[in-house]
Scaffold this active site. Structure first.
Site, short mmCIF file in Angstrom:
data_model
loop_
_atom_site.label_atom_id
_atom_site.label_comp_id
_atom_site.label_asym_id
_atom_site.label_seq_id
_atom_site.Cartn_x
_atom_site.Cartn_y
_atom_site.Cartn_z
N LYS A 11 0.86 -1.15 0.09
CA LYS A 11 0.05 -0.10 0.07
C LYS A 11 0.84 1.47 0.02
O LYS A 11 2.17 1.12 0.14
CB LYS A 11 -0.79 -0.09 1.10
N TYR A 51 -12.44 -2.07 -2.99
CA TYR A 51 -12.99 -2.15 -1.59
C TYR A 51 -14.41 -1.98 -1.53
O TYR A 51 -15.15 -1.71 -0.59
CB TYR A 51 -12.40 -0.98 -0.79
N ARG A 104 2.31 -6.74 9.00
CA ARG A 104 1.92 -5.93 9.79
C ARG A 104 2.48 -5.65 11.27
O ARG A 104 2.50 -4.62 11.87
CB ARG A 104 0.43 -6.17 9.84
N ASN A 114 -1.78 -0.04 7.20
CA ASN A 114 -1.41 -1.32 7.29
C ASN A 114 -0.44 -2.18 6.46
O ASN A 114 -0.36 -2.96 6.60
CB ASN A 114 -2.47 -2.14 8.02
N HIS A 117 -1.99 -5.34 1.47
CA HIS A 117 -3.37 -5.96 1.03
C HIS A 117 -3.04 -7.33 0.65
O HIS A 117 -1.87 -7.41 -0.15
CB HIS A 117 -3.73 -5.14 0.20
N GLU A 128 -9.94 -9.92 -7.74
CA GLU A 128 -8.93 -8.92 -7.55
C GLU A 128 -7.82 -8.89 -8.63
O GLU A 128 -7.21 -7.80 -9.13
CB GLU A 128 -8.29 -8.83 -6.01
#
Ligand code: IDP
Ligand code: MG
Length: 151
Positions: A11, A51, A104, A114, A117, A128
């Site tokens: 991310k 999302y 994480r 965090n 993904h 995805e």
């Protein structure tokens, strides 16, 4: 035989903090094979679609804003039980609850930052992967190490 595939993404916070190589190295070391890899800045519409399951939740707008705020590194990983293995390696969604040794659990402190993904099921993974990668961006190849990773 084609093994399971999962969608994983470093991310924006992970990219900005220089954690891309460390995250990819962990998956490689584990034996998961990188079959797709690219950097992109996610368009808002794609973020909302990705999302979609969280639409309407109080954190949705902030989540979309965060994920489009800076580039991400998107990848497809292949291996035995890739979905569950990658999720385990990431740790709990809230880094405060993520076990030490997980991504994480080592790199995060806040649920809204965090670092990574990972798809939560094979169904999500397929969805995805297709959202982020075209078929021509995924490669099929054999690695000579496979006989030393799988029985
Ligand atoms: P996951 O990333 O572990 O699959 P999800 O429940 O699917 O967790 O949530 C997606 C992302 O939304 C999380 O990784 C996190 O960045 C963010 N998120 C989830 N719950 C909260 C929350 O309660 N507050 C703020 N952000 C959240
Ligand atoms: Mg999720």
């Amino acid at each position: 035989m084609r093994l399971e595939r999962t969608y994983v993404m470093v991310k924006p916070d992970g990219v900005q903090r220089g954690l891309v190589s460390n995250v990819i190295a962990r998956f490689e070391r584990r034996g998961l094979k990188v079959v797709g890899l690219k950097m992109l800045q996610i368009p808002r519409e794609l973020a909302q679609e990705h999302y979609g399951e969280h639409k309407g939740k109080p954190f949705f707008e902030a989540l979309v804003g965060y994920i489009i705020s800076s580039p991400v590194v998107a990848m497809v990983l292949e291996g035995k039980n890739a979905v569950a293995v990658a999720r385990d390696m990431m740790g709990a969604t809230d880094p405060q609850k993520a076990a030490p040794g997980t991504i994480r659990g080592e790199f995060g402190l806040d649920i809204g930052r965090n670092v990574v993904h990972g798809s939560d099921s094979t169904t999500s993974a397929e969805r995805e992967i297709n959202l982020f990668f075209g078929q021509d961006e995924l490669v099929e190849y054999r690695m000579e190490t496979e006989a030393w990773i799988y029985e």
